[in-house]
Design a protein around this motif. Structure first.
Motif, PDB file in Angstrom:
ATOM      1  N   GLU A 118       0.800  -1.182  -0.157  1.00  0.00           N
ATOM      2  CA  GLU A 118      -0.012   0.160   0.220  1.00  0.00           C
ATOM      3  C   GLU A 118       0.975   1.242   0.159  1.00  0.00           C
ATOM      4  N   LYS A 120       3.966   1.464  -0.883  1.00  0.00           N
ATOM      5  CA  LYS A 120       4.778   1.605  -2.215  1.00  0.00           C
ATOM      6  C   LYS A 120       3.675   2.193  -3.473  1.00  0.00           C
ATOM      7  N   ARG A 121       2.499   1.727  -3.462  1.00  0.00           N
ATOM      8  CA  ARG A 121       1.586   2.283  -4.178  1.00  0.00           C
ATOM      9  C   ARG A 121       1.175   3.821  -4.113  1.00  0.00           C
ATOM     10  N   THR A 122       1.121   4.037  -2.682  1.00  0.00           N
ATOM     11  CA  THR A 122       1.056   5.682  -2.227  1.00  0.00           C
ATOM     12  C   THR A 122       2.216   6.238  -2.988  1.00  0.00           C
ATOM     13  N   PHE A 123       3.369   5.739  -2.729  1.00  0.00           N
ATOM     14  CA  PHE A 123       4.697   6.232  -3.122  1.00  0.00           C
ATOM     15  C   PHE A 123       4.451   6.559  -4.692  1.00  0.00           C
ATOM     16  N   ARG A 124       4.256   5.330  -5.368  1.00  0.00           N
ATOM     17  CA  ARG A 124       4.405   5.630  -6.679  1.00  0.00           C
ATOM     18  C   ARG A 124       3.361   6.605  -7.018  1.00  0.00           C
ATOM     19  N   GLU A 125       1.883   6.915  -6.372  1.00  0.00           N
ATOM     20  CA  GLU A 125       0.938   7.963  -6.827  1.00  0.00           C
ATOM     21  C   GLU A 125       1.734   9.134  -6.661  1.00  0.00           C
ATOM     22  N   GLU A 127       4.669  10.244  -6.001  1.00  0.00           N
ATOM     23  CA  GLU A 127       5.810  10.514  -6.999  1.00  0.00           C
ATOM     24  C   GLU A 127       5.282  10.851  -8.133  1.00  0.00           C
ATOM     25  N   GLU A 128       4.338  10.258  -8.866  1.00  0.00           N
ATOM     26  CA  GLU A 128       3.638  10.693 -10.116  1.00  0.00           C
ATOM     27  C   GLU A 128       2.975  12.242  -9.910  1.00  0.00           C
TER      28      GLU A 128
END
Length: 186
Positions: A118, A120-125, A127-128
């Motif tokens: 979760e 990592k997903r939040t981090f990617r979001e 980061e985007e």
């Protein structure tokens, strides 16, 4: 012949006496030998009886020792079996505890992995979002630079035009006074 017969008879009597004495001596000797043999036999029998009694006592002692050892070994065997059972129970309990702890750790690990996924997903979001924000900021910066460059070019051009006196001639004829123009922003 009489004398000879008497003498022969005497010799026969002497011989008979000697034979009788010899016979008595032999009987006595046999009796003594028999007594000696009986004495030796009795002594041997009593020695054998003593040995038999001694061996019987030793055998009884050994049987008692054997029984005591047997009882001790039986008791010790039961003790060791109980000890083995206790250790087996302890081992089973420890094994169950370790399995329980392992299950808890696996559950925590699964939860942590879910949280990590979760995050990592939040981090990617995020980061985007940050990359998009940077792109927008870069666009804005470029636009500002372009605007500033255009403003500088326009100011330069206006300066050139005003120094050469080109451009708005009608404005000069209207009679603008000095100092009535736009105020510059600083």
């Amino acid at each position: 012949m009489c004398k000879c017969a008497k003498r022969l008879s005497k010799q026969v009597d002497i011989q008979a006496l000697k034979m009788e004495k010899r016979k008595k001596l032999e009987e006595k000797l046999q009796e003594q030998q028999l007594k000696r043999t009986q004495f030796e036999t009795n002594k041997a029998e009593s020695d054998l009886e003593k040995k038999r009694e001694l061996l019987k006592d030793q055998l009884q002692q050994q049987a008692e020792v054997h029984e005591a050892k047997k009882k001790y070994l039986h008791y010790r065997h039961e003790e060791l079996q109980q000890l083995q059972l206790d250790w087996q129970q302890r081992t089973d309990m420890m094994l169950h505890e370790v399995e329980h702890q392992l299950n808890e750790v696996n559950c925590k690990r699964a939860i942590t992995l879910d949280k990590l996924a979760e995050l990592k997903r939040t981090f990617r979001e995020m980061e985007e979002v940050v990359l998009e924000d940077r792109k927008e900021q870069e666009k804005l910066r470029r636009q500002q630079e372009e605007n500033m460059a255009a403003t500088k070019i326009q100011a330069w051009w206006r300066g050139v035009m005003s120094r050469r006196g080109l451009g708005k001639k009608a404005d000069k004829k209207k009679g603008k006074k000095k100092g009535e123009g736009k105020k510059k922003k600083k």
